[in-house]
Design a protein around this motif. Structure first.
Motif, PDB file in Angstrom:
ATOM      1  N   ALA A   1       4.345   8.893  -6.197  1.00  0.00           N
ATOM      2  CA  ALA A   1       4.327   7.434  -6.106  1.00  0.00           C
ATOM      3  C   ALA A   1       4.636   6.983  -4.680  1.00  0.00           C
ATOM      4  O   ALA A   1       3.988   6.068  -4.150  1.00  0.00           O
ATOM      5  CB  ALA A   1       5.338   6.835  -7.088  1.00  0.00           C
ATOM      6  N   LYS A   2       5.597   7.629  -4.041  1.00  0.00           N
ATOM      7  CA  LYS A   2       5.938   7.281  -2.664  1.00  0.00           C
ATOM      8  C   LYS A   2       4.787   7.604  -1.714  1.00  0.00           C
ATOM      9  O   LYS A   2       4.482   6.827  -0.797  1.00  0.00           O
ATOM     10  CB  LYS A   2       7.199   8.027  -2.234  1.00  0.00           C
ATOM     11  N   ASP A   3       4.140   8.749  -1.926  1.00  0.00           N
ATOM     12  CA  ASP A   3       3.016   9.126  -1.063  1.00  0.00           C
ATOM     13  C   ASP A   3       1.844   8.166  -1.238  1.00  0.00           C
ATOM     14  O   ASP A   3       1.152   7.834  -0.265  1.00  0.00           O
ATOM     15  CB  ASP A   3       2.579  10.556  -1.367  1.00  0.00           C
ATOM     16  N   ALA A   4       1.613   7.720  -2.484  1.00  0.00           N
ATOM     17  CA  ALA A   4       0.514   6.789  -2.735  1.00  0.00           C
ATOM     18  C   ALA A   4       0.763   5.464  -2.025  1.00  0.00           C
ATOM     19  O   ALA A   4      -0.163   4.865  -1.453  1.00  0.00           O
ATOM     20  CB  ALA A   4       0.351   6.566  -4.241  1.00  0.00           C
ATOM     21  N   HIS A   5       2.003   5.004  -2.052  1.00  0.00           N
ATOM     22  CA  HIS A   5       2.315   3.736  -1.373  1.00  0.00           C
ATOM     23  C   HIS A   5       2.235   3.903   0.144  1.00  0.00           C
ATOM     24  O   HIS A   5       1.801   2.989   0.850  1.00  0.00           O
ATOM     25  CB  HIS A   5       3.708   3.255  -1.779  1.00  0.00           C
ATOM     26  N   LEU A   6       2.633   5.062   0.641  1.00  0.00           N
ATOM     27  CA  LEU A   6       2.501   5.340   2.069  1.00  0.00           C
ATOM     28  C   LEU A   6       1.044   5.292   2.493  1.00  0.00           C
ATOM     29  O   LEU A   6       0.707   4.738   3.552  1.00  0.00           O
ATOM     30  CB  LEU A   6       3.109   6.703   2.392  1.00  0.00           C
ATOM     31  N   GLN A   7       0.163   5.853   1.690  1.00  0.00           N
ATOM     32  CA  GLN A   7      -1.263   5.827   2.007  1.00  0.00           C
ATOM     33  C   GLN A   7      -1.775   4.399   2.102  1.00  0.00           C
ATOM     34  O   GLN A   7      -2.568   4.064   2.994  1.00  0.00           O
ATOM     35  CB  GLN A   7      -2.042   6.595   0.925  1.00  0.00           C
ATOM     36  N   THR A   8      -1.303   3.536   1.195  1.00  0.00           N
ATOM     37  CA  THR A   8      -1.736   2.141   1.217  1.00  0.00           C
ATOM     38  C   THR A   8      -1.223   1.432   2.465  1.00  0.00           C
ATOM     39  O   THR A   8      -1.949   0.656   3.097  1.00  0.00           O
ATOM     40  CB  THR A   8      -1.244   1.414  -0.044  1.00  0.00           C
ATOM     41  N   VAL A   9       0.039   1.686   2.824  1.00  0.00           N
ATOM     42  CA  VAL A   9       0.601   1.063   4.028  1.00  0.00           C
ATOM     43  C   VAL A   9      -0.204   1.467   5.264  1.00  0.00           C
ATOM     44  O   VAL A   9      -0.558   0.627   6.100  1.00  0.00           O
ATOM     45  CB  VAL A   9       2.081   1.451   4.194  1.00  0.00           C
ATOM     46  N   ILE A  10      -0.513   2.751   5.377  1.00  0.00           N
ATOM     47  CA  ILE A  10      -1.268   3.231   6.543  1.00  0.00           C
ATOM     48  C   ILE A  10      -2.685   2.654   6.535  1.00  0.00           C
ATOM     49  O   ILE A  10      -3.237   2.315   7.592  1.00  0.00           O
ATOM     50  CB  ILE A  10      -1.292   4.766   6.552  1.00  0.00           C
ATOM     51  N   GLU A  11      -3.264   2.527   5.354  1.00  0.00           N
ATOM     52  CA  GLU A  11      -4.603   1.932   5.253  1.00  0.00           C
ATOM     53  C   GLU A  11      -4.588   0.493   5.759  1.00  0.00           C
ATOM     54  O   GLU A  11      -5.513   0.065   6.474  1.00  0.00           O
ATOM     55  CB  GLU A  11      -5.072   1.976   3.803  1.00  0.00           C
ATOM     56  N   VAL A  12      -3.548  -0.250   5.419  1.00  0.00           N
ATOM     57  CA  VAL A  12      -3.434  -1.633   5.894  1.00  0.00           C
ATOM     58  C   VAL A  12      -3.235  -1.673   7.407  1.00  0.00           C
ATOM     59  O   VAL A  12      -3.864  -2.464   8.116  1.00  0.00           O
ATOM     60  CB  VAL A  12      -2.272  -2.352   5.171  1.00  0.00           C
ATOM     61  N   LEU A  13      -2.365  -0.797   7.914  1.00  0.00           N
ATOM     62  CA  LEU A  13      -2.096  -0.776   9.349  1.00  0.00           C
ATOM     63  C   LEU A  13      -3.345  -0.436  10.148  1.00  0.00           C
ATOM     64  O   LEU A  13      -3.580  -0.994  11.228  1.00  0.00           O
ATOM     65  CB  LEU A  13      -0.981   0.237   9.657  1.00  0.00           C
ATOM     66  N   GLN A  14      -4.152   0.481   9.639  1.00  0.00           N
ATOM     67  CA  GLN A  14      -5.359   0.884  10.348  1.00  0.00           C
ATOM     68  C   GLN A  14      -6.426  -0.210  10.346  1.00  0.00           C
ATOM     69  O   GLN A  14      -7.311  -0.206  11.195  1.00  0.00           O
ATOM     70  CB  GLN A  14      -5.925   2.158   9.733  1.00  0.00           C
ATOM     71  N   SER A  15      -6.337  -1.136   9.393  1.00  0.00           N
ATOM     72  CA  SER A  15      -7.355  -2.190   9.293  1.00  0.00           C
ATOM     73  C   SER A  15      -7.053  -3.386  10.190  1.00  0.00           C
ATOM     74  O   SER A  15      -7.898  -4.274  10.329  1.00  0.00           O
ATOM     75  CB  SER A  15      -7.451  -2.668   7.839  1.00  0.00           C
ATOM     76  N   ILE A  16      -5.865  -3.433  10.783  1.00  0.00           N
ATOM     77  CA  ILE A  16      -5.458  -4.573  11.605  1.00  0.00           C
ATOM     78  C   ILE A  16      -5.771  -4.271  13.071  1.00  0.00           C
ATOM     79  O   ILE A  16      -5.457  -3.188  13.568  1.00  0.00           O
ATOM     80  CB  ILE A  16      -3.956  -4.869  11.419  1.00  0.00           C
TER      81      ILE A  16
END
Length: 203
Positions: free
Chosen positions: A84-99
Motif C-alpha cells: 500500500a505504501k509503495d502504491a501511494h509512492l508511485q502515485t506521488v512520483i507520477e504527480v511530481l513528474q507531470s508538473i
C-alpha cells in the motif's frame, strides 16, 4: 611488576563496563515500551489506497495538478502494508513528474501558505527521500541486477544495459526528485529536513 603495571593490564584485559546502567534508570526506554508514547495511526488498507490514487489520477487527468498533489500529501499512508505504501509512492512520483519545472516553486508557495501547508511539505519531503532510497528511483521494488561490464578492444570498458532496470528512466526520475527536493528546501527551509529526519511516522 609494579602495582601500576598490574592495574593497567587488568584494566585493558577486562571489560570496563559489565553492568547495563540504562536498565537501572526508571526513565530509560529499556523499562517501558516506547511505542506507547506515539498516538495510534489509523490503518490504511490497499483498497483505500487504490481509491485515493484513483481520485488523484482523475484530478491529474482533469488538469488540476495542484489538487492532485494536495490529495497525495494530505492523505499519506503511515500505517499500512508495504504494498500500500509503495502504491501511494508511485502515485506521488507520477504527480511530481507531470508538473512542469516552472510550476514547482509557485505551487509549493501556494501550498505552504495555506493552513497545514508546512505539514504537506514535510510529507512531500518524506516521499522524496523514500523515492530516492528505493532500489530504482521511481519506486520500483525489484532488486538491482549486477552491472555487466564488457571489455573493448581499445582497452576501456563499457557498462552494459541492466536487464529489467531502465537506466534512462531511472536517471530521469531521480532528477525529478532532486529538483523537487531543491524547491521544497527553498520554500520550506532547512527545518523541513530536520523534521522529516526526526519524525517517527514513516511513509
Amino acid at each position: 611488576m609494579s602495582i601500576i603495571q598490574q592495574h593497567t593490564q587488568a584494566t585493558l584485559s577486562d571489560a570496563w563496563r559489565t553492568i547495563n546502567i540504562d536498565a537501572l534508570q526508571e526513565d530509560s526506554s529499556v523499562n517501558f515500551d516506547t511505542s506507547t508514547l506515539h498516538p495510534p495511526q489509523p490503518e490504511t488498507s490497499e483498497a483505500e489506497v487504490r481509491q485515493i490514487n484513483a481520485q488523484v489520477r482523475q484530478l491529474l487527468r482533469g488538469g488540476d495538478s495542484e489538487g492532485a498533489l494536495r490529495g497525495c500529501l494530505e492523505m499519506p499512508v503511515y500505517n499500512g502494508s508495504d504494498s500500500a505504501k509503495d502504491a501511494h509512492l508511485q502515485t506521488v512520483i507520477e504527480v511530481l513528474q507531470s508538473i512542469k519545472a516552472s510550476e514547482m516553486t509557485p505551487m509549493l508557495q501556494r501550498i505552504y501558505g495555506t493552513p497545514g501547508g508546512s505539514e504537506c511539505l514535510d510529507v512531500l519531503m518524506k516521499y522524496l527521500y523514500k523515492g530516492m532510497a528505493a532500489p530504482a528511483a521511481g519506486g520500483g521494488s525489484a532488486p538491482r541486477t549486477p552491472t555487466r561490464v564488457t571489455p573493448q578492444q581499445t582497452g576501456f570498458s563499457q557498462i552494459g544495459s541492466r536487464p529489467g532496470v531502465p537506466s534512462e528512466s531511472t536517471g530521469a526520475a531521480m532528477s525529478v526528485l532532486l529538483s523537487w527536493h531543491e524547491k521544497v528546501v527553498e520554500v520550506g527551509g532547512l527545518g523541513c529536513i530536520g523534521r522529516v529526519m526526526t519524525d517517527w511516522r514513516k511513509v
